[in-house]
Design a protein around this motif. Structure first.
Motif, PDB file in Angstrom:
ATOM      1  N   LEU A 253       2.224   4.699   1.010  1.00 21.41           N
ATOM      2  CA  LEU A 253       2.422   5.230   2.584  1.00 21.41           C
ATOM      3  C   LEU A 253       1.731   6.542   2.676  1.00 21.41           C
ATOM      4  CD1 LEU A 253       6.347   5.168   2.736  1.00 21.41           C
ATOM      5  CD2 LEU A 253       4.756   3.521   3.789  1.00 21.41           C
ATOM      6  N   SER A 254       1.077   6.719   3.592  1.00 21.58           N
ATOM      7  CA  SER A 254       0.479   7.927   3.961  1.00 21.58           C
ATOM      8  C   SER A 254       1.447   9.148   3.933  1.00 21.58           C
ATOM      9  CB  SER A 254      -0.293   7.785   5.356  1.00 21.58           C
ATOM     10  OG  SER A 254       0.335   7.792   6.377  1.00 21.58           O
ATOM     11  N   VAL A 255       0.874  10.413   3.960  1.00 15.58           N
ATOM     12  CA  VAL A 255       1.706  11.588   4.216  1.00 15.58           C
ATOM     13  C   VAL A 255       2.271  11.198   5.733  1.00 15.58           C
ATOM     14  CG1 VAL A 255       1.952  13.916   4.490  1.00 15.58           C
ATOM     15  CG2 VAL A 255       0.148  12.871   3.133  1.00 15.58           C
TER      16      VAL A 255
ATOM     17  N   GLU B 178       0.912  -1.216   0.050  1.00 11.55           N
ATOM     18  CA  GLU B 178      -0.159   0.026  -0.096  1.00 11.55           C
ATOM     19  C   GLU B 178       0.828   1.285  -0.094  1.00 11.55           C
ATOM     20  OE1 GLU B 178      -3.247   0.044  -0.147  1.00 11.55           O
ATOM     21  OE2 GLU B 178      -3.617  -2.061  -0.115  1.00 11.55           O
TER      22      GLU B 178
ATOM     23  N   GLU C  85       3.215   8.796   7.231  1.00  5.47           N
ATOM     24  CA  GLU C  85       4.065   7.523   7.236  1.00  5.47           C
ATOM     25  C   GLU C  85       5.359   7.941   6.581  1.00  5.47           C
ATOM     26  OE1 GLU C  85       1.253   3.947   7.687  1.00  5.47           O
ATOM     27  OE2 GLU C  85       1.628   4.595   5.732  1.00  5.47           O
TER      28      GLU C  85
END
Length: 202
Positions: A7-9, A5, A11
Motif C-alpha cells: 500500500l502507498s502511504v 502490491e 492508501e
C-alpha cells in the motif's frame, strides 16, 4: 497468482481510518446494547454486549465506563472474581469520578463475597469516607464495622489454615447476594451525544 502490491502511504492511511471507524462502530453498538440491557436488569445480555465492546476498546476513558457496567453485571451474576478485576480497572481509569460513583462499593462487596475481608473492609471504609453523602455510604460503614467485629472475635489461625478454612466455606447465600443494592448510572458519553440514554431505576 495475484501479486499483492504494498500500500502507498495514502492508501495505508485510508485503510487505517476505515478500520478505526469500523472498530468505533462495533464499540458504540456494544455499549448501547449493553447499557439498554443494564437498565432493563438483563444482566446476561448486558455482560455479553459489554464484553464485545471491550474486545475492541480496552483502554481509555470510555473503556473505563464500559468496565464499570460490565463489572456490575458480573457481580449481579455471581462472578465476583472477574467483577472485582473489572471494577478495579474501571476505578483506575477514572469511571468512579464520572459515571460510577458506586464502583468502589461494588468492588468492596465483591471482595466480601470472595471472603477477602481485609480488602473488603478497606474498600468499604474508603468508599464511605470519600462518598459520605452517597445512598450506600451508611451500608458501607455498617459492613466495615461488621467485618472488623468478626475479625476481632475470630480466633487467630496460621495463614495456611485460614486459607483452607475459607476454601471449604459454603458459597454466599442468595439473600447475601440480593442484599447488594443497585443503581444504574447514565454514562457521560451518552449525555454528550444528546442524552439518548435514560436513567435506570434507583
Amino acid at each position: 497468482d495475484v501479486v499483492r502490491e504494498p500500500l502507498s502511504v495514502v492508501e495505508a492511511l485510508v485503510f487505517q481510518r476505515a478500520v478505526g471507524r469500523a472498530r468505533a462502530e462495533i464499540v458504540d453498538a456494544g455499549f448501547a446494547e449493553g447499557l439498554e440491557a443494564f437498565r432493563a436488569v438483563q444482566w446476561k445480555r448486558a455482560s455479553g454486549a459489554l464484553k464485545r465492546a471491550l474486545a475492541y476498546e480496552e483502554e481509555g476513558p470510555r473503556a473505563a465506563q464500559i468496565r464499570y457496567y460490565y463489572g456490575v453485571t458480573l457481580h449481579k451474576q455471581g462472578d465476583y472474581a472477574e467483577a472485582a478485576r473489572e471494577l478495579e480497572l474501571s476505578i483506575a481509569g477514572g469511571a468512579e469520578r464520572t459515571i460510577g460513583p458506586d464502583a468502589r462499593f461494588y468492588l468492596a462487596s465483591a471482595f466480601e463475597l470472595l471472603r477477602q475481608t481485609d480488602r473488603a473492609r478497606t474498600e468499604y471504609e474508603k468508599f464511605a469516607s470519600t462518598r459520605p453523602t452517597h445512598p450506600f455510604a451508611g451500608v458501607a460503614r455498617r459492613k466495615a464495622s461488621e467485618i472488623s467485629a468478626r475479625t476481632a472475635k475470630a480466633p487467630h489461625m496460621p495463614a495456611q489454615c485460614s486459607a483452607l478454612t475459607s476454601a471449604k466455606s459454603s458459597p454466599p447465600t442468595a439473600a447475601a447476594i440480593s442484599s447488594v443494592p443497585f443503581i444504574a448510572r447514565r454514562p457521560v458519553a451518552a449525555r454528550h451525544r444528546g442524552g439518548h440514554a435514560r436513567r435506570g431505576p434507583r
